[in-house]
Structures are given as C-alpha cells and as structure tokens.
Enzyme design. Structure first.
Site, mmCIF file in Angstrom:
data_model
loop_
_atom_site.group_PDB
_atom_site.id
_atom_site.type_symbol
_atom_site.label_atom_id
_atom_site.label_comp_id
_atom_site.label_asym_id
_atom_site.label_seq_id
_atom_site.Cartn_x
_atom_site.Cartn_y
_atom_site.Cartn_z
ATOM 1 N N CYS A 82 -3.245 4.411 7.346
ATOM 2 C CA CYS A 82 -3.378 3.533 8.513
ATOM 3 C C CYS A 82 -2.064 3.348 9.260
ATOM 4 C CB CYS A 82 -3.912 2.169 8.074
ATOM 5 S SG CYS A 82 -5.576 2.255 7.379
ATOM 6 N N ASN A 140 0.803 -1.221 0.000
ATOM 7 C CA ASN A 140 0.000 0.000 0.000
ATOM 8 C C ASN A 140 0.836 1.271 0.000
ATOM 9 O OD1 ASN A 140 0.329 -1.427 2.645
ATOM 10 N ND2 ASN A 140 -0.211 0.590 3.447
#
Length: 376
Positions: A322, A149
């Site tokens: 995150c 990611n």
C-alpha cells in the site's frame, strides 16, 4: 520448484476454512437486510462471523462493525473521532510510521486546521517521555498502530495507555491492528484501545472484508458512508457476505491454533540464523512480529533483488504494497526507523505464512545469498 510465497504481510494465502465458508455463503444469496428466508440465512452468516471475530479479539459481538477492509476502518475511525472530538481539541497524536490509510487522513485533517504530532519510532520503539510531553495539553485523540507493516516492530500500546492514564487525558486511543491481529501471543488490544482496525486478508481470509472495534466508551461516532444504515447505522452498503463469512472462519482458526505463532517464529528464526553470516543486513526491532523480517542486501537495489527472486519463483516485497506510490518520494517508514538511504534502497521485506515450510526457507536463503553476489 513451484512458487515460494513470502509476502503474507501484503496478503496471506486464504486458509481452507475461509474458502469453505465463502463457498457456503455464495449459496446464501439473499440480502442480509431482507426479512424473507434467504435474507435471514445471509444475516445468520454475518452474525456468526461477527461472533467469531469478536471472540478472537476478546470483545462483545455488538462492538464489531464490518467494513470493506483496513483502509475503510482507519478512515472511519479517524474522521469519525475528529468530528466528535474536534470541538474539545485540535491536536492529534500519531506516529511517523503509520500505514498510508492513517497518514493520509491525518494530512487531510491538517488541512482542516488540526495539529498532528507524529511520535518518533526510531529503532522500532516509542518514547514514553515524548508522549508524556505531548499530553501536557488537550488532545482530540491518538492513533497508533499495534505493529509496523514494514519492519515488523511491535509498539507498546499498554505502555501508551499507562502514560495516558498518568497524564489524566480522556482522549480515545485508536489502533491500526491490521498487522498485529492474531500475531501477538495473548494480546488484549481491547483492554487498552478504544477503537481497533482489523483486516481479513492478513490472517487467511479474503480481500474485501475488515472490521472496526468500537468500545462502549465511544458514543455517537458518525458514519463515514451514508446510505441504507446497515451495520447498526455505522456502515451503509449491503454486506459482503462471502468475505465476511470467510473472515470469521479465518479468525476462529487462527485464534484456536496454539502452535501457529511459534511455528511462524521458528521459520523467521531459521532464516535469521542462515543469513547472519551472509553479509546481508538484518533489521530486527527489540519487539517484533513472528512473521516479518526486514533485510538489506548491500549493493543490490531492491528492484534488482525483486526481479532476481521473482525469476526463481520467489515472492517477497520491497515493503508495504500500500506504500508503493509513496516510495517514489522515498520510504517514510524506513527513514523514521533510522535506516540510511543506501539500506532503504536495498531493502526487502520477507513475511511468513503457515503454509511455508523449512524447506521453503532454505531455498529462500540460498537464493538470497546468490542475490547478494549481484553487488555492483
């Protein structure tokens, strides 16, 4: 100039079809577990979305369990596998670049007595020889992401499965497929993974919905959430019907759009081409997603660059949303990739969406070149 949004890896703008599906679902306000007409209408929407997501993933609808998002799906898979496989072996194989929703459960399992081996992802690739060496002894399960990611690196999970087969292990392979889902041409995750985590808002759906694919080989996976026994007893809690309906619509649209991936790749390559001689460093893994580009601007801290770009209405990130709390301790993923501290501290992640245009990319590059002049 309006907002230029280049942070789709954090969350992609919802597509029109998803918003329309969610809007229709709000009128079907019944509980999908209720047997009256309103309940059955809501259940029909959930069933339809299950078929749409399954079709996009190329699996049977009954193998899809809806959850609240990628984090829950990863936790369900990891803690569930630990329970059913922990008596056979106490060794788990993952990588040193996993999302926090994989890494944190792994840390929790280490405290419970499991040994967690983190394979190197230096340069954005896995070492099959390292994997082979770790499979010489019994393994409970493996959990390896499809695509990173932050760097956009795509990992060779077909190769992982090949090594597993050669080594004769019966350990299940779980994949965090959140970033890679519908971003890799002709991907067939279910042909080499036993469990796959998905998230709606990375593909143009809404936040609050995700899914876990569980193959027929995995039996008696214990539920992570206990309660009313929804989702065939695996995920209790009343289904988020609007978000699930939007998930299905977004997955169907992305799967049918044959030009989508090539368009994203063309935007990425345009930016790469314009920045190649700018002094900005481009970090490009050998195999990468078409929608993520990781860069470093020498001498310009990420925080400065983000503020400079934000003032111009340009949205990028300094990495995974995150992982923001992790960054206070340094960036685990970029260190594993092999970047030195100075490049980590000046790094940005640009992630593209189908709503971006070539004109947007030109404005982004112009702003990045201006930003590079902030060097101190």
């Amino acid at each position: 100039m309006g907002i230029l949004y280049f942070d789709a890896a954090a969350t992609a703008p919802p597509v029109g079809e998803a918003l329309e599906a969610a809007g229709q679902a709000y009128t079907a306000y019944g509980n999908p577990s209720s047997l009256h007409g309103e309940g059955l209408s809501a259940k029909h929407l959930v069933d339809k979305a299950r078929e749409q997501v399954a079709s996009a993933l190329r699996c049977k609808p009954e193998r899809i369990t809806f959850v609240s998002g990628g984090t829950e799906a990863n936790n369900q898979a990891i803690f569930g596998l630990a329970k059913i496989r922990g008596k056979r072996a106490k060794k788990i194989i993952t990588t040193d670049s996993e999302h926090p929703s994989v890494e944190e459960p792994m840390k929790a399992l280490e405290k419970e007595g499991f040994t967690v081996v983190r394979l190197s992802t230096k340069g954005g690739v896995l070492d099959p020889d390292q994997l082979k060496a770790e499979l010489r002894e019994p393994v409970a399960f493996l959990s390896i992401m499809r695509a990173n990611n932050e760097t956009g690196a795509v990992y060779d999970l077909a190769g992982v499965r090949k090594v597993m087969t050669l080594c004769g292990t019966d350990a299940p392979l779980h994949c965090d497929g959140v970033q890679g889902f519908l971003k890799i041409e002709n991907d067939r995750l279910t042909s080499f993974c036993d469990l796959v985590t998905l998230s709606a808002h990375k593909i143009g759906g809404l936040k609050g919905a995700g899914a876990l694919y569980i193959s027929e080989k995995i039996r008696n996976l214990p539920p992570y959430l206990l309660g009313g026994g929804q989702e065939n007893g695996l995920r209790s809690g009343t289904e988020n019907v609007p978000a699930i309906a939007a998930f299905g619509a977004a997955a169907e649209k992305a799967a049918k759009d044959k030009e989508r991936l090539s368009y994203l790749a063309s935007l990425r390559e345009k930016v790469v081409g314009e920045l190649e001689d700018s002094g900005i460093r481009l970090h490009i893994p050998p195999v990468h997603l078409p929608n993520i580009l990781h860069i470093s601007i020498p001498g310009v801290l990420s925080s400065w660059a983000l503020n400079f770009l934000s003032a111009k209405g340009i949205c990028v990130s300094a990495g995974s949303a995150c992982s923001a709390r992790e960054k206070k301790k340094g960036n685990r993923v970029l260190s594993a990739y092999g970047l030195p501290t100075e490049e980590i501290e000046t790094s940005l992640r640009i992630s593209f969406d189908i709503s971006n245009t070539e004109e947007d990319c030109a404005l982004l590059c112009e702003a990045l070149r201006e930003c590079a002049k902030l060097k101190r």
